[in-house]
Motif scaffolding. Structure first.
Motif, PDB file in Angstrom:
ATOM      1  N   VAL A  40     -12.226 -10.133 -32.230  1.00 53.76           N
ATOM      2  CA  VAL A  40     -13.082 -11.249 -32.239  1.00 53.76           C
ATOM      3  C   VAL A  40     -14.655 -10.859 -31.856  1.00 53.76           C
ATOM      4  CG1 VAL A  40     -13.842 -13.532 -31.706  1.00 53.76           C
ATOM      5  CG2 VAL A  40     -11.500 -12.984 -32.163  1.00 53.76           C
ATOM      6  N   LEU A  41     -14.667 -10.028 -30.794  1.00 52.76           N
ATOM      7  CA  LEU A  41     -15.751  -9.711 -30.073  1.00 52.76           C
ATOM      8  C   LEU A  41     -16.934  -9.069 -31.040  1.00 52.76           C
ATOM      9  CD1 LEU A  41     -17.376  -9.408 -27.498  1.00 52.76           C
ATOM     10  CD2 LEU A  41     -16.323  -7.152 -27.059  1.00 52.76           C
ATOM     11  N   PRO A  42     -16.640  -8.143 -31.889  1.00 48.97           N
ATOM     12  CA  PRO A  42     -17.621  -7.770 -32.904  1.00 48.97           C
ATOM     13  C   PRO A  42     -18.236  -8.784 -33.883  1.00 48.97           C
ATOM     14  CG  PRO A  42     -15.755  -6.133 -33.011  1.00 48.97           C
ATOM     15  CD  PRO A  42     -15.308  -7.332 -32.242  1.00 48.97           C
ATOM     16  N   TYR A  43     -17.478  -9.712 -34.102  1.00 42.14           N
ATOM     17  CA  TYR A  43     -17.882 -10.761 -34.710  1.00 42.14           C
ATOM     18  C   TYR A  43     -18.907 -11.706 -34.045  1.00 42.14           C
ATOM     19  CZ  TYR A  43     -14.347  -9.477 -38.133  1.00 42.14           C
ATOM     20  OH  TYR A  43     -13.419  -8.912 -39.108  1.00 42.14           O
ATOM     21  N   LEU A  44     -18.743 -12.054 -32.915  1.00 47.71           N
ATOM     22  CA  LEU A  44     -19.569 -12.901 -31.927  1.00 47.71           C
ATOM     23  C   LEU A  44     -20.783 -12.081 -31.952  1.00 47.71           C
ATOM     24  CD1 LEU A  44     -17.052 -14.144 -29.307  1.00 47.71           C
ATOM     25  CD2 LEU A  44     -18.080 -15.445 -31.179  1.00 47.71           C
TER      26      LEU A  44
END
Length: 551
Positions: A483-487
């Protein structure tokens, strides 16, 4: 004075000459679509574990390995350790506690999906795992360098020269790269390939924008080169599916570049650029050849002296001005436009390549994921063509960026077991950022004047490489937290979308020829005053005054 579009209007809108330029320059962008993205497969990391010579087995998961290696948990699944082995030799029961060590005898890789990649070739895992994403970063450093140098060379020596020179660099060094005998050699050659890749795309874009008239320019920018780029991207997973060895795959992707050699005899230099250099006779010869191809009889005199006085750009001694990247900061208008574009390109480059390279971290088959990602580009470019044709520029770009950011933000709230929904949202974001990326090329072409247009596009697209050099590591975060890259990409896209509203409107306007014709930014709280029109004599005097003061 009459503008270039008015002077050459006798050529018509869509004759044989325009169609030929449209098709040839669009097709030249196909290799650019798979050169940069090929590392999705060239550097993919197959399942692996330590090699244990005493077991006499070189196959992944061979007999005895499950008792001779520790285990680890990856994404909820218990697998054999990828980077550690037991210190003591022999079979061990599950309850024993033994010390471990790194893989001293190399690795065993699964060949279920790949025969070889650069990772299996040079053991780029565990302690050397950083080298695979760094290879992509090296490529984008090459792209950054090529963007900077190509703009200066193109504005000084011509669009056609840099177009074919960079095509040769990209093709020849890709072939040599397939014969690399070390990771260091592979990376150095990839740097050179990156220099040619983006420079060739920018040169084709600029050349087509200046050879074609206004009615064809939007279609060429958003459908022609962009869809050809997307078609090359679509070809990548198809090639990779049938060619599982990285050397043969790279060679197969490189050879088509030689098919473009005959284009030298069909694509002319940009008449706009020739006029800006004072080479009126050469520009007229190209226009007359185009008229002949269209079956049109040109006027006896195409470019009058009054029409070309400003385009020739002479200094007070009669010598020819030489433009550098510092001219992108000469006046407040072009300086502000350049700075805002630099910020936007960095953001869009990071998000676009971050989403593209992140396909290997997505659940499911990597070939299918890559094909879907490539298909989203076709949809993105098609939608942006319609938007660019009917909507204001200052609406289209912010809409694409903000929607991309919001869609990626929603992924944060999607349950982990709904992988299909996550993939769908990621592809929607990919479609929006692809449209924004393609639209930026068109928008920048309209914002920068002829005398520094290729340089402006080169410098701003060069800035996007600062974002793309970080993108491999943004995608690498996905191996630990998906999820971190998308945030990260979501926040950047939303902020940049808001900033893009300040750029001036250019839809249906003539391309600016001089630096003094660049429009000011549009502030949120400031109402723009209309620009007063000056007479022909005043325009010429202003142009001469600027030349004398900055020449």
């Amino acid at each position: 004075m009459r503008d270039y579009e008015e002077v050459t209007s006798f050529l018509g809108q869509w004759g044989p000459f325009q169609r030929l330029m449209y098709i040839l320059l669009s097709l030249s962008s196909i290799p650019n679509g798979y050169v940069g993205m090929a590392m999705v497969f060239l550097a993919d990391i197959p399942p692996h574990h330590c090699r244990l010579p005493f077991l006499n087995s070189s196959s992944y998961g061979g007999p005895g390995y499950n008792l001779s290696l520790p285990t680890q948990e990856v994404k909820g699944e218990v697998i054999l350790s990828r980077c550690r082995r037991y210190t003591e030799r022999g079979a061990l029961d599950a309850e024993s506690i033994q010390s471990t060590e790194r893989c001293l005898d190399g690795f065993v890789f699964s060949k279920e999906r790949y025969v070889s990649t650069i990772v299996t070739e040079w053991n780029l895992v565990c302690e050397d795992a950083w080298k695979a994403p760094f290879s992509v970063t090296v490529f984008f450093f090459g792209v950054l360098t090529g963007s900077f140098l190509s703009g200066i060379i193109s504005d000084r020596y011509g669009r056609k020269f840099i177009f074919f020179a960079t095509m040769a660099v990209q093709t020849i060094f890709s072939v040599i790269q397939a014969a690399s005998n070390s990771w260091e050699m592979f990376s150095v050659l990839y740097f050179i390939v990156g220099m040619g890749q983006i420079a060739n795309y920018c040169a084709a874009f600029i050349l087509g924008s200046e050879l074609l008239n206004k009615s064809c320019r939007i279609s060429f920018a958003t459908l022609g080169v962009s869809l050809s780029y997307a078609f090359g991207y679509v070809c990548l997973p198809l090639f990779a599916y049938f060619i599982r060895d990285w050397r043969m795959l790279l060679l197969a992707l490189s050879v088509p570049g030689f098919l473009y050699i005959p284009m030298w005899w069909f694509i002319p230099e940009s008449p706009r650029w020739l006029l800006s250099q004072g080479r009126i006779e050469e520009a007229e010869a190209i226009i007359r050849a185009a008229a002949k191809k269209n079956g049109i009889t040109p006027p006896d005199v195409i470019f009058k002296r009054d029409d070309t006085a400003e385009l020739m750009q002479k200094d007070c001694d009669g010598g020819q001005n030489t433009y550098t990247w510092l001219d992108l900061l000469r006046t407040s208008n072009i300086r502000n436009t350049t700075l805002v574009n630099l910020i936007m390109w960095i953001s869009v480059g990071l998000t676009y390549y971050g989403l593209s390279l992140n396909t290997s971290n997505m659940e499911g088959d990597p070939y299918l994921n890559c094909l879907i990602a490539a298909g989203s580009e076709v949809l993105g470019y098609s939608c942006i063509f319609l938007a660019a044709s009917y909507l204001p520029r200052r609406v289209t770009l912010p809409f694409c960026l903000i929607v991309c950011g919001v869609v990626l933000l929603i992924i944060k709230f999607v349950p982990e077991d709904l992988n299909t929904l996550t993939t769908t949202l990621a592809m929607v974001g990919k479609t929006c950022i692809t449209g924004a990326y393609g639209f930026l090329y068109l928008y920048c072409t309209e914002l920068f004047p002829t005398v520094v247009r290729n340089m402006g596009l080169g410098v701003t697209s060069m800035a996007s490489r600062f974002g793309s050099t970080v993108a491999p590591y943004v995608a690498y975060m996905g191996t630990y937290d998906k999820v971190l890259p998308y945030l990260l990409m979501s926040g950047i896209s939303i902020i940049t979308g808001i900033l893009s509203i300040t750029l001036p409107e250019t839809k249906d306007d003539e391309l600016p020829e001089l630096i003094s014709q660049v429009k000011p930014l549009h502030c949120f709280c400031q109402k723009q005053r209309p620009v007063e029109r000056k007479s022909q004599e005043e325009n010429i005097q202003v142009g001469i005054g600027l030349e004398n003061s900055h020449g």
